[in-house]
Scaffold this motif. Structure first.
Motif, PDB file in Angstrom:
ATOM      1  N   LEU A 184     -83.857 -61.267  -5.545  1.00 16.61           N
ATOM      2  CA  LEU A 184     -83.103 -61.689  -6.735  1.00 16.61           C
ATOM      3  C   LEU A 184     -83.689 -60.827  -7.841  1.00 16.61           C
ATOM      4  O   LEU A 184     -82.615 -60.972  -8.903  1.00 16.61           O
ATOM      5  CB  LEU A 184     -84.140 -63.061  -6.748  1.00 16.61           C
ATOM      6  N   TYR A 185     -84.719 -60.465  -8.271  1.00 15.20           N
ATOM      7  CA  TYR A 185     -85.032 -59.056  -8.994  1.00 15.20           C
ATOM      8  C   TYR A 185     -85.715 -57.669  -8.599  1.00 15.20           C
ATOM      9  O   TYR A 185     -86.716 -57.976  -8.529  1.00 15.20           O
ATOM     10  CB  TYR A 185     -86.653 -59.959  -9.638  1.00 15.20           C
ATOM     11  N   GLU A 244     -87.559 -62.284  -0.344  1.00 16.76           N
ATOM     12  CA  GLU A 244     -86.699 -63.045  -1.397  1.00 16.76           C
ATOM     13  C   GLU A 244     -87.302 -62.217  -2.737  1.00 16.76           C
ATOM     14  O   GLU A 244     -85.733 -62.561  -3.335  1.00 16.76           O
ATOM     15  CB  GLU A 244     -87.295 -64.269  -0.743  1.00 16.76           C
ATOM     16  N   HIS A 271     -89.013 -67.083 -11.252  1.00 20.67           N
ATOM     17  CA  HIS A 271     -89.126 -65.930 -10.693  1.00 20.67           C
ATOM     18  C   HIS A 271     -91.515 -65.740 -10.867  1.00 20.67           C
ATOM     19  O   HIS A 271     -91.887 -65.559 -10.280  1.00 20.67           O
ATOM     20  CB  HIS A 271     -89.495 -64.546 -12.323  1.00 20.67           C
TER      21      HIS A 271
END
Length: 243
Positions: free
Chosen positions: A146-147, A142, A117
């Motif tokens: 993902l987060y 992206e 991250h």
């Protein structure tokens, strides 16, 4: 208990153990949605003094005290020259220029110490700073995929779209979605409120503009910023007396 922490060692190591325990507790307390949502491992320092300086920088940044934040992050990286996350935050607050570029170079250098991250955040900011807007936009997209609770990634993605959308075959109006998502996580974030009020002004959404202007003034009551926000609204609604 989410605020619990433990350390192991010998009695002769008491002071080192106390520092290690304090670091663990500081890493887990006082989280703010505006801080980068990274793994705790990203706070890669064994120095209590460096961690305290880093947290001082975060507090100053939240209070819109940019110079104080810069000083605190510089102090953190002086104490621990390999503190990647502190370099990254210094680059964020310093912005374009020599200081920001130097901090970002150091953040990139030590980014292998971070988790996935943290590395992605640094890579995205590096791409944007180097003028690779398409790469930056792709990387931030992206990251939020993902987060999805990464407040900072949403705001940084919004910045890329708002300021360079036309250079990457996007409309800068598309920045509205990232900033609205960020605002849902932190309703008093002045940067998101300002950008959204500007988008509402250009789209002539008067009701939204009125609401966002008032919220921005409450979040950032500095007289100059208040005047700018009121002037923006006055231009849109044609209020020459107010302007």
């Amino acid at each position: 208990d989410p605020d619990a922490a433990t350390v192991d060692g010998m009695p002769a190591q008491l002071f080192r153990l106390v520092d290690a325990l304090t670091i663990q507790l500081l890493k887990t307390r006082g989280r703010d949605p505006r801080q980068p949502v990274v793994d705790l491992a990203a706070l890669t320092t064994d120095s209590l003094a460096a961690l305290k300086a880093y947290l001082d920088g975060e507090r100053a940044l939240r209070a819109a005290r940019g110079n104080s934040a810069i000083e605190a992050f510089q102090r953190a990286t002086t104490i621990d020259p390999s503190f990647a996350l502190a370099y990254y935050r210094l680059a964020i607050v310093a912005g374009p220029g020599t200081l920001g570029r130097q901090a970002l170079d150091q953040a990139m250098r030590y980014s292998p110490r971070l988790g996935d991250h943290g590395r992605r955040l640094i890579q995205a900011l590096d791409a944007y700073d180097r003028g690779r807007q398409k790469d930056a936009e792709r990387l931030y997209r992206e990251i939020v995929t993902l987060y999805p609770n990464d407040f900072e990634a949403w705001t940084q993605w919004g910045e890329v779209l708002f300021h360079t959308g036309s250079q990457i075959d996007n409309s800068w109006f598309e920045a509205r979605e990232p900033f609205e998502r960020a605002l849902s996580m932190e309703p008093r974030d002045a940067m998101s409120l300002w950008h959204l009020s500007n988008i509402a002004a250009r789209q002539r959404r008067i009701t939204d503009l009125d609401s966002l202007t008032q919220r921005y003034i409450q979040a950032n009551p500095h007289p100059i910023q208040v005047a700018i926000a009121r002037a923006q609204r006055a231009i849109v609604v044609g209020d020459t007396a107010e302007l």
